[in-house]
Scaffold this motif. Structure first.
Motif, PDB file in Angstrom:
ATOM      1  N   GLU A   1       0.828  -1.208   0.000  1.00 20.77           N
ATOM      2  CA  GLU A   1       0.000   0.000   0.000  1.00 20.77           C
ATOM      3  C   GLU A   1       0.860   1.255   0.000  1.00 20.77           C
ATOM      4  N   ALA A   2       1.959   1.232   0.729  1.00 14.99           N
ATOM      5  CA  ALA A   2       2.860   2.387   0.764  1.00 14.99           C
ATOM      6  C   ALA A   2       3.504   2.625  -0.595  1.00 14.99           C
ATOM      7  N   GLU A   3       3.907   1.545  -1.263  1.00 14.34           N
ATOM      8  CA  GLU A   3       4.509   1.689  -2.588  1.00 14.34           C
ATOM      9  C   GLU A   3       3.497   2.195  -3.604  1.00 14.34           C
ATOM     10  N   GLN A   4       2.262   1.690  -3.525  1.00 18.94           N
ATOM     11  CA  GLN A   4       1.226   2.152  -4.441  1.00 18.94           C
ATOM     12  C   GLN A   4       0.910   3.625  -4.221  1.00 18.94           C
ATOM     13  N   ALA A   5       0.862   4.045  -2.967  1.00 17.67           N
ATOM     14  CA  ALA A   5       0.612   5.454  -2.662  1.00 17.67           C
ATOM     15  C   ALA A   5       1.754   6.335  -3.174  1.00 17.67           C
ATOM     16  N   ALA A   6       2.987   5.823  -3.083  1.00 16.30           N
ATOM     17  CA  ALA A   6       4.129   6.590  -3.587  1.00 16.30           C
ATOM     18  C   ALA A   6       4.071   6.735  -5.103  1.00 16.30           C
ATOM     19  N   ARG A   7       3.705   5.653  -5.808  1.00 13.60           N
ATOM     20  CA  ARG A   7       3.573   5.732  -7.267  1.00 13.60           C
ATOM     21  C   ARG A   7       2.473   6.700  -7.656  1.00 13.60           C
ATOM     22  N   ARG A   8       1.381   6.678  -6.931  1.00 18.10           N
ATOM     23  CA  ARG A   8       0.265   7.558  -7.255  1.00 18.10           C
ATOM     24  C   ARG A   8       0.614   9.021  -7.015  1.00 18.10           C
ATOM     25  N   SER A   9       1.391   9.292  -5.974  1.00 20.69           N
ATOM     26  CA  SER A   9       1.735  10.678  -5.655  1.00 20.69           C
ATOM     27  C   SER A   9       2.642  11.296  -6.708  1.00 20.69           C
ATOM     28  N   ARG A  10       3.381  10.450  -7.446  1.00 23.14           N
ATOM     29  CA  ARG A  10       4.278  10.977  -8.476  1.00 23.14           C
ATOM     30  C   ARG A  10       3.526  11.426  -9.731  1.00 23.14           C
ATOM     31  N   ILE A  11       2.298  10.952  -9.920  1.00 23.89           N
ATOM     32  CA  ILE A  11       1.502  11.333 -11.087  1.00 23.89           C
ATOM     33  C   ILE A  11       0.625  12.516 -10.690  1.00 23.89           C
ATOM     34  N   THR A  12       0.888  13.668 -11.259  1.00 25.71           N
ATOM     35  CA  THR A  12       0.205  14.894 -10.836  1.00 25.71           C
ATOM     36  C   THR A  12      -0.882  15.357 -11.794  1.00 25.71           C
TER      37      THR A  12
ATOM     38  N   ILE B   1     -17.355   3.189 -21.520  1.00 29.82           N
ATOM     39  CA  ILE B   1     -17.030   3.690 -20.185  1.00 29.82           C
ATOM     40  C   ILE B   1     -18.341   3.986 -19.478  1.00 29.82           C
ATOM     41  N   LYS B   2     -18.663   3.182 -18.473  1.00 28.37           N
ATOM     42  CA  LYS B   2     -19.961   3.284 -17.803  1.00 28.37           C
ATOM     43  C   LYS B   2     -19.855   3.827 -16.376  1.00 28.37           C
ATOM     44  N   ASP B   3     -18.768   3.488 -15.683  1.00 28.35           N
ATOM     45  CA  ASP B   3     -18.613   3.922 -14.290  1.00 28.35           C
ATOM     46  C   ASP B   3     -18.026   5.333 -14.258  1.00 28.35           C
ATOM     47  N   MET B   4     -18.889   6.308 -14.112  1.00 24.73           N
ATOM     48  CA  MET B   4     -18.443   7.708 -14.114  1.00 24.73           C
ATOM     49  C   MET B   4     -17.933   8.153 -12.750  1.00 24.73           C
ATOM     50  N   THR B   5     -18.096   7.314 -11.724  1.00 25.60           N
ATOM     51  CA  THR B   5     -17.627   7.678 -10.388  1.00 25.60           C
ATOM     52  C   THR B   5     -16.161   7.291 -10.180  1.00 25.60           C
ATOM     53  N   GLN B   6     -15.607   6.546 -11.100  1.00 27.52           N
ATOM     54  CA  GLN B   6     -14.219   6.106 -10.981  1.00 27.52           C
ATOM     55  C   GLN B   6     -13.275   7.255 -11.294  1.00 27.52           C
ATOM     56  N   ASP B   7     -12.209   7.383 -10.509  1.00 25.88           N
ATOM     57  CA  ASP B   7     -11.243   8.445 -10.783  1.00 25.88           C
ATOM     58  C   ASP B   7     -10.307   8.014 -11.901  1.00 25.88           C
ATOM     59  N   PHE B   8      -9.598   8.988 -12.487  1.00 25.49           N
ATOM     60  CA  PHE B   8      -8.762   8.714 -13.656  1.00 25.49           C
ATOM     61  C   PHE B   8      -7.619   7.752 -13.328  1.00 25.49           C
ATOM     62  N   TYR B   9      -7.066   7.869 -12.130  1.00 25.35           N
ATOM     63  CA  TYR B   9      -5.959   6.991 -11.770  1.00 25.35           C
ATOM     64  C   TYR B   9      -6.436   5.548 -11.665  1.00 25.35           C
ATOM     65  N   SER B  10      -7.542   5.321 -10.983  1.00 20.21           N
ATOM     66  CA  SER B  10      -8.067   3.962 -10.817  1.00 20.21           C
ATOM     67  C   SER B  10      -8.504   3.357 -12.146  1.00 20.21           C
ATOM     68  N   ALA B  11      -8.956   4.224 -13.068  1.00 23.68           N
ATOM     69  CA  ALA B  11      -9.398   3.745 -14.377  1.00 23.68           C
ATOM     70  C   ALA B  11      -8.234   3.463 -15.313  1.00 23.68           C
ATOM     71  N   GLY B  12      -7.015   3.803 -14.892  1.00 20.11           N
ATOM     72  CA  GLY B  12      -5.859   3.604 -15.750  1.00 20.11           C
ATOM     73  C   GLY B  12      -5.662   4.710 -16.759  1.00 20.11           C
ATOM     74  N   PHE B  13      -6.278   5.881 -16.511  1.00 20.73           N
ATOM     75  CA  PHE B  13      -6.206   7.012 -17.442  1.00 20.73           C
ATOM     76  C   PHE B  13      -5.160   8.051 -17.038  1.00 20.73           C
ATOM     77  N   ALA B  14      -4.317   7.717 -16.083  1.00 13.25           N
ATOM     78  CA  ALA B  14      -3.251   8.634 -15.660  1.00 13.25           C
ATOM     79  C   ALA B  14      -1.911   7.938 -15.884  1.00 13.25           C
ATOM     80  N   PRO B  15      -0.937   8.640 -16.450  1.00 15.96           N
ATOM     81  CA  PRO B  15      -0.870  10.090 -16.714  1.00 15.96           C
ATOM     82  C   PRO B  15      -1.595  10.568 -17.960  1.00 15.96           C
TER      83      PRO B  15
END
Length: 246
Positions: free
Chosen positions: A90-101, A154-168
């Motif tokens: 979880e810590a590594e995943q949070a670190a990867r996510r924080s690098r994508i702005t 794309i049906k789930d509009m509540t999903q954020d871009f990172y979780s959907a694989g749309f970041a960066p």
């Protein structure tokens, strides 16, 4: 009247500067109105399978994800599952996510027009739909967005871009929900964006680069040669042989 080359160069420079300032003003106004950076440009005609054109310009913060990358990541995850604890993962995943702005989303329309908008990775896909409602030429018509290949709505509009694989960044496709048998030409051919947004087509922000300032080289002071001290030969002590008796 004959103009020399320097006069022509100054005139061209002034025109380019005026165009750059006008483009900057339009893009800034669009950002203030819609709350995010927006660009519009035309892409090459897509193939029948609607594959992404490899010649399309792609920014340095977008990455191509191949099948080889997928299997490598999956194998790594299987290994990590047994070697790492849940907290470490979880810590590594949070670190990867924080690098994508940011998440740069490109929406391609059937007339080969592409709308590019910048979002934060934590924003939901609904924010993209809300933007499209403001910029499309026919907001009263229902539409859907999808990814390809293979085609996936794309049906789930509540999903954020990172979780959907749309970041960066990601490319999605736009289509009106046209009933079967309805051959409305203007809906299929476009334009799909209203005039205000289409006026941004091809505009780029030109960053002015300051000319490098040449400084005078610092004088080089030669250091004096090191003084080498001569070593004096060591004095030998006189030693009396044992057989000599005085």
């Amino acid at each position: 009247m004959i103009l020399d080359s320097s006069s022509k160069r100054r005139r061209v420079t002034n025109i380019d500067r005026m165009e750059a300032e006008e483009a900057k003003a339009k893009l800034t106004a669009a950002k203030e109105k819609f709350g995010r950076e927006i660009r519009v440009f035309e892409t090459a005609a897509s193939s029948s399978s609607q594959n992404v054109d490899s010649n399309t310009e792609v920014p340095d913060d977008l990455y191509e994800f191949t099948a080889e990358d997928y299997y490598r990541i999956m194998n790594t995850k299987k290994e990590d599952k047994f070697l790492k604890t849940r907290k470490i993962r979880e810590a590594e995943q949070a670190a990867r996510r924080s690098r994508i702005t940011k998440a740069v989303i490109r929406v391609r329309f059937p007339d080969n027009t592409t709308l590019e908008a910048t979002f934060h990775p934590s924003e939901t896909i609904q924010s993209l739909v809300d933007l499209l409602m403001k910029v499309v030429a026919r907001p009263e018509l229902s539409f859907h967005i999808y990814t390809t290949p293979p085609k996936k709505l794309i049906k789930d509009m509540t999903q954020d871009f990172y979780s959907a694989g749309f970041a960066p960044g990601a490319i999605v496709y736009f289509s009106y929900d046209i009933p079967k048998g309805d051959d409305t030409a203007d809906v299929k051919s476009g334009p799909f964006l209203h005039d205000e947004i289409m006026s941004l087509k091809g505009l780029e922000l030109v960053k002015e680069h300051a000319e490098p300032v040449q400084t005078a080289p610092e004088p080089i002071h030669e250091a004096p040669p090191p003084v080498v001290q001569e070593k004096k030969p060591a004095e030998k002590k006189s030693v009396k042989p044992k057989w000599l008796k005085m």
